[in-house]
Design an enzyme around this catalytic site. Structure first.
Site, mmCIF file in Angstrom:
data_model
loop_
_atom_site.group_PDB
_atom_site.id
_atom_site.type_symbol
_atom_site.label_atom_id
_atom_site.label_comp_id
_atom_site.label_asym_id
_atom_site.label_seq_id
_atom_site.Cartn_x
_atom_site.Cartn_y
_atom_site.Cartn_z
ATOM 1 N N SER A 79 -3.818 -11.244 6.199
ATOM 2 C CA SER A 79 -3.704 -9.805 6.002
ATOM 3 C C SER A 79 -3.719 -9.124 7.361
ATOM 4 O O SER A 79 -4.559 -9.431 8.210
ATOM 5 C CB SER A 79 -4.859 -9.296 5.140
ATOM 6 O OG SER A 79 -4.735 -7.907 4.901
ATOM 7 N N ARG A 96 -0.178 -14.111 0.504
ATOM 8 C CA ARG A 96 -1.310 -14.817 -0.098
ATOM 9 C C ARG A 96 -0.824 -15.817 -1.154
ATOM 10 O O ARG A 96 0.248 -15.665 -1.740
ATOM 11 C CB ARG A 96 -2.281 -13.826 -0.727
ATOM 12 C CG ARG A 96 -1.639 -12.947 -1.788
ATOM 13 C CD ARG A 96 -2.550 -11.811 -2.243
ATOM 14 N NE ARG A 96 -1.874 -10.925 -3.182
ATOM 15 C CZ ARG A 96 -1.146 -9.867 -2.808
ATOM 16 N NH1 ARG A 96 -1.014 -9.580 -1.519
ATOM 17 N NH2 ARG A 96 -0.554 -9.110 -3.706
ATOM 18 N N GLY A 138 -16.515 -10.916 -0.940
ATOM 19 C CA GLY A 138 -15.957 -11.240 0.357
ATOM 20 C C GLY A 138 -16.689 -10.551 1.499
ATOM 21 O O GLY A 138 -17.589 -9.725 1.297
ATOM 22 N N ARG A 139 -16.285 -10.883 2.692
ATOM 23 C CA ARG A 139 -16.933 -10.351 3.892
ATOM 24 C C ARG A 139 -16.473 -8.916 4.126
ATOM 25 O O ARG A 139 -15.299 -8.659 4.414
ATOM 26 C CB ARG A 139 -16.585 -11.230 5.093
ATOM 27 C CG ARG A 139 -17.264 -10.817 6.389
ATOM 28 C CD ARG A 139 -16.985 -11.866 7.454
ATOM 29 N NE ARG A 139 -17.689 -11.572 8.681
ATOM 30 C CZ ARG A 139 -17.121 -10.971 9.740
ATOM 31 N NH1 ARG A 139 -15.853 -10.590 9.674
ATOM 32 N NH2 ARG A 139 -17.819 -10.757 10.838
ATOM 33 N N HIS A 164 1.366 -2.566 7.885
ATOM 34 C CA HIS A 164 0.537 -3.466 7.079
ATOM 35 C C HIS A 164 1.397 -4.620 6.583
ATOM 36 O O HIS A 164 2.572 -4.441 6.230
ATOM 37 C CB HIS A 164 -0.046 -2.702 5.887
ATOM 38 C CG HIS A 164 -0.492 -3.589 4.763
ATOM 39 N ND1 HIS A 164 0.267 -3.760 3.614
ATOM 40 C CD2 HIS A 164 -1.595 -4.367 4.602
ATOM 41 C CE1 HIS A 164 -0.358 -4.595 2.805
ATOM 42 N NE2 HIS A 164 -1.477 -4.975 3.375
ATOM 43 N N HIS A 184 13.917 -1.532 7.013
ATOM 44 C CA HIS A 184 14.395 -1.925 5.683
ATOM 45 C C HIS A 184 15.530 -2.948 5.753
ATOM 46 O O HIS A 184 15.639 -3.796 4.858
ATOM 47 C CB HIS A 184 14.797 -0.690 4.882
ATOM 48 C CG HIS A 184 13.641 -0.047 4.185
ATOM 49 N ND1 HIS A 184 13.193 -0.474 2.958
ATOM 50 C CD2 HIS A 184 12.807 0.944 4.570
ATOM 51 C CE1 HIS A 184 12.145 0.253 2.592
ATOM 52 N NE2 HIS A 184 11.889 1.117 3.558
#
Length: 314
Positions: free
Chosen positions: A106, A124, A273-274, A120, A159
């Site tokens: 991420s 995953r 999670g962390r 961003h 794009h």
């Protein structure tokens, strides 16, 4: 095309699949950090290794206080859990009480210069095991761009590169995943998009493992091709207090989306999670102003009128 999960899943050997995905993701993390450090020229990433309470862990690479990059996080994680969080089971109630592995990278980049967009990216792979069924797996991710001052050529490049990433997988892939991104990164309470979009997909397994994994790699590789030229082109652009103030104001929308809607944030927090790694996506400086409106015919007004709208850029 939004429903990508197949009822007839290709059977995979879980550890073999993880052993293919994990090296790619670790290399992707390394390549993204290298290109950002090259563009930054001063500040360097620090690598913070951490462990997950129920198994696994990750490496959070964070750069702060740079000349070009005010804050960037490039996080690799491979975590195990005894139970999927609500963010994952809301649409899959049959997977409640199943164990899972989640592995991914991420990325969130908050440049200092307001003429460089925030960016961003996430890719995953999730495997869920239930004693009553064969393992369930899927891929997800994408990338999106959040400009503060819009440049038409940058949006077209972004794009076009997203379209290039999808090209080998079918002519219908880019239009579908572009629309999915537009729909997903939309702040309902503001009735406005977070930025100009890009690609978003989830629950991808209908293509089979090899093609789905190849698509993950294409998305990860094309993110660098999409973002690096924009950073290089805009990082010397002069700016002043006005642009900086507008940037911190618009960053507030980024915070609102991530804390209210983002499935990755919710998944991480709900799965124990962390927190430091999950909230690395938040910008270092943000501002909220009551009922603020841009001046008519200003560059700030142009962002709302010409860029924060649904548009076919290519």
């Amino acid at each position: 095309m939004h429903k990508m999960a197949s009822d007839q899943l290709e059977k995979i050997e879980i550890e073999s699949a993880i052993n293919l995905v994990k090296p790619y993701l670790l290399n992707l993390q390394k390549r993204i950090c290298h290109f950002l450090e090259d563009e930054e020229g001063k500040a360097k990433f620090i690598a913070d290794e951490w462990s997950h309470a129920s198994g696994g862990g990750g490496v959070s690479c964070v750069l702060e206080g740079g000349v070009v990059i005010e804050k960037a996080g490039v996080n690799f994680s491979h975590v195990y859990g005894a139970e999927l969080p609500e963010a994952a089971t809301a649409k899959r109630p049959e997977l409640t009480d199943a164990t899972f592995q989640a592995i991914g990278v991420s990325v969130v980049i908050h440049p200092r210069n307001p003429y460089i967009p925030t960016s961003h990216m996430n890719v995953r792979f999730i495997v869920v095991e239930n004693k009553n069924t064969q393992p369930v797996w899927w891929f997800g991710g994408g990338f999106d761009l959040t400009p503060y001052y819009g440049f038409y050529e940058d949006c077209v490049h972004w794009h076009q590169t997203a379209k290039d990433a999808c090209g080998p997988f079918g002519a219908d892939v880019y239009p579908a995943f572009k629309k999915w991104c537009d729909d997903y990164f939309f702040l309902k309470h503001r009735n406005e998009p977070r930025g100009i979009g890009g690609l978003f997909y989830d629950d991808l397994n209908a293509w089979g493992f090899d093609k789905s994994f190849a698509f993950m790699q294409s998305v990860g590789d094309h993110f660098i091709k999409a973002y690096q030229p924009i950073v290089a082109k805009r990082k010397q652009h002069a700016y002043g207090e006005r642009e900086r103030a507008f940037q911190t104001y618009r960053r507030g929308r980024y915070v609102e989306f991530n804390l209210l809607y983002d499935r990755g944030t919710l998944f991480g927090l709900q799965s124990g999670g962390r927190t430091e790694s999950i909230l690395m996506s938040l910008p270092p400086l943000t501002a909220w102003h009551y009922n603020w409106k841009p001046e008519a015919n200003s560059a700030e007004a142009t962002l709302y009128k010409e860029f924060l709208c649904s548009k076919d850029w290519v």
